[in-house]
Design a protein around this motif. Structure first.
Motif, mmCIF file in Angstrom:
data_model
loop_
_atom_site.group_PDB
_atom_site.id
_atom_site.type_symbol
_atom_site.label_atom_id
_atom_site.label_comp_id
_atom_site.label_asym_id
_atom_site.label_seq_id
_atom_site.Cartn_x
_atom_site.Cartn_y
_atom_site.Cartn_z
ATOM 1 N N LEU A 136 11.798 65.667 1.016
ATOM 2 C CA LEU A 136 11.256 64.456 0.392
ATOM 3 C C LEU A 136 11.614 63.224 1.219
ATOM 4 N N LYS A 137 12.880 63.200 1.662
ATOM 5 C CA LYS A 137 13.366 62.080 2.467
ATOM 6 C C LYS A 137 12.574 61.967 3.769
ATOM 7 N N GLN A 138 12.432 63.105 4.456
ATOM 8 C CA GLN A 138 11.674 63.128 5.713
ATOM 9 C C GLN A 138 10.237 62.692 5.505
ATOM 10 N N PHE A 139 9.660 63.230 4.445
ATOM 11 C CA PHE A 139 8.257 62.974 4.153
ATOM 12 C C PHE A 139 8.024 61.483 3.893
ATOM 13 N N THR A 140 8.888 60.910 3.077
ATOM 14 C CA THR A 140 8.681 59.535 2.617
ATOM 15 C C THR A 140 9.056 58.510 3.672
ATOM 16 N N PHE A 141 10.176 58.778 4.341
ATOM 17 C CA PHE A 141 10.697 57.771 5.261
ATOM 18 C C PHE A 141 10.395 58.115 6.724
ATOM 19 N N GLY A 142 9.661 59.230 6.935
ATOM 20 C CA GLY A 142 9.347 59.645 8.304
ATOM 21 C C GLY A 142 8.316 58.731 8.947
ATOM 22 N N ASP A 145 4.339 56.647 8.649
ATOM 23 C CA ASP A 145 4.575 56.769 7.206
ATOM 24 C C ASP A 145 3.345 57.387 6.510
ATOM 25 N N PRO A 146 3.538 57.881 5.274
ATOM 26 C CA PRO A 146 2.471 58.628 4.591
ATOM 27 C C PRO A 146 1.187 57.820 4.390
ATOM 28 N N ILE A 147 1.296 56.513 4.335
ATOM 29 C CA ILE A 147 0.087 55.700 4.110
ATOM 30 C C ILE A 147 -0.791 55.737 5.357
ATOM 31 N N GLU A 148 -0.132 55.675 6.494
ATOM 32 C CA GLU A 148 -0.861 55.729 7.753
ATOM 33 C C GLU A 148 -1.408 57.138 8.016
ATOM 34 N N ARG A 149 -0.571 58.121 7.664
ATOM 35 C CA ARG A 149 -0.910 59.498 7.989
ATOM 36 C C ARG A 149 -2.007 60.056 7.086
ATOM 37 N N TRP A 150 -1.963 59.678 5.795
ATOM 38 C CA TRP A 150 -2.952 60.196 4.827
ATOM 39 C C TRP A 150 -3.579 59.023 4.073
ATOM 40 N N PRO A 151 -4.425 58.244 4.725
ATOM 41 C CA PRO A 151 -4.921 56.998 4.116
ATOM 42 C C PRO A 151 -5.773 57.194 2.858
ATOM 43 N N HIS A 152 -6.336 58.395 2.649
ATOM 44 C CA HIS A 152 -7.140 58.615 1.445
ATOM 45 C C HIS A 152 -6.334 59.238 0.306
ATOM 46 N N CYS A 153 -5.032 59.397 0.504
ATOM 47 C CA CYS A 153 -4.167 59.930 -0.548
ATOM 48 C C CYS A 153 -3.256 58.810 -1.063
ATOM 49 N N THR A 154 -3.384 58.497 -2.335
ATOM 50 C CA THR A 154 -2.562 57.441 -2.925
ATOM 51 C C THR A 154 -1.397 58.090 -3.670
ATOM 52 N N ILE A 185 12.920 55.234 -3.579
ATOM 53 C CA ILE A 185 11.658 55.156 -2.838
ATOM 54 C C ILE A 185 10.920 53.869 -3.188
ATOM 55 N N ARG A 186 10.994 53.485 -4.465
ATOM 56 C CA ARG A 186 10.384 52.195 -4.847
ATOM 57 C C ARG A 186 11.010 51.049 -4.044
ATOM 58 N N THR A 187 12.317 51.098 -3.932
ATOM 59 C CA THR A 187 13.028 49.989 -3.297
ATOM 60 C C THR A 187 12.900 50.012 -1.773
ATOM 61 N N HIS A 188 13.044 51.193 -1.195
ATOM 62 C CA HIS A 188 13.138 51.272 0.273
ATOM 63 C C HIS A 188 11.948 51.960 0.938
ATOM 64 N N GLY A 189 11.080 52.568 0.162
ATOM 65 C CA GLY A 189 9.979 53.338 0.735
ATOM 66 C C GLY A 189 8.804 52.465 1.157
ATOM 67 N N PRO A 190 7.767 53.103 1.712
ATOM 68 C CA PRO A 190 6.638 52.364 2.284
ATOM 69 C C PRO A 190 5.559 51.944 1.281
#
Ligand SMILES: *Cc1c(COP(=O)(O)O)cnc(C)c1O
Length: 229
Positions: A136-142, A145-154, A185-190
């Motif tokens: 989860l840590k890798q996925f979220t903070f890698g 970031d997930p927004i860039e990698r999967w732009p159609h997934c919210t 994740i809310r506080t430090h995530g993307p």
């Protein structure tokens, strides 16, 4: 055709609703329930329903009102994304980057966004699904970031299932741990704060503990519809 006991359903539904603070979303888990039972709860005003099996979901959707918000809460295989994604309001059990790749592809092709929750493995059973905390840590903070990698997934939040145990302290510890991840994740995530809001924990047996542990969305089957056959 199954005969629905409308008054028993209404009483159970009212009891569950009364036990939940207003800000908590109630997903009525309708796996194995008949279309008539789902329609009866719909007629009482309910709109959020959760299903576990792609085939069952596909059969039910066309037989029920179009304004139902369907939640997919089961384990999703990549081969089923194309069936589940177009009809669902929220997909709870997303547990791998490969599954995200498939969702991204399908959502992009449909020119829409898909709302999902990341499932985290918080219980002790090895049969349960979900990201480990390290993943989860890798996925979220890698990076990227997930927004860039999967732009159609919210990504709207986290989902978890506690260990199937009679020890309420253990369940509370597992739920609080997931709530801590959610806050971190809310506080430090993307993700934008208004996007990453959902913590989906709590089912019939542990809903009271989930409410005390910060849940925002509960998934309840038995307590509304009665025991599954
Ligand atoms: C079946 C199921 C539920 C609901 O369980 P009940 O005990 O009937 O409330 C909730 N979440 C998931 C993931 C389920 O599979």
């Amino acid at each position: 055709m199954a005969i629905v006991d409308h008054s028993a359903l209404a009483v159970r539904y009212a009891t569950v609703k009364a036990s939940l603070p207003d800000h908590i979303t109630l997903v009525a888990v309708s796996k194995t329930r008949s279309v008539e039972e789902i329609q009866a709860l719909y007629d009482l005003g309910h709109r959020d329903f959760g299903e576990n099996y792609p085939q069952e979901l596909r059969e039910k959707v066309p037989l029920l009102p179009p304004d139902i918000r369907w939640h997919f809460i089961g384990h999703l295989q990549r081969s089923n994304v194309k069936h589940v994604l177009p009809v669902c309001h929220l997909i709870h059990g997303v547990d791998s980057p490969k599954l995200m790749d498939e969702m991204e592809k399908r959502a992009k092709a449909l020119q829409r966004n898909v709302s999902i929750l990341l499932q985290v493995h918080i219980g002790q059973e090895t049969t349960k699904h979900g990201f480990t905390e390290e993943e989860l840590k890798q996925f979220t903070f890698g990076s990227p970031d997930p927004i860039e990698r999967w732009p159609h997934c919210t990504i709207r939040g986290l989902m978890g299932m506690a260990t199937n145990t009679s020890d309420p302290d253990q369940i509370a510890r597992e739920f609080r741990n997931l709530n801590d991840w959610h806050q971190a994740i809310r506080t430090h995530g993307p993700f934008p704060l208004e996007q990453f809001t959902v913590l989906s924990i709590g089912m019939s047996s542990d809903v009271d503990i989930a409410v005390k542990s910060g849940t925002t969305m509960v998934r309840i089957g038995t307590a509304i519809f009665g025991e599954r056959a």
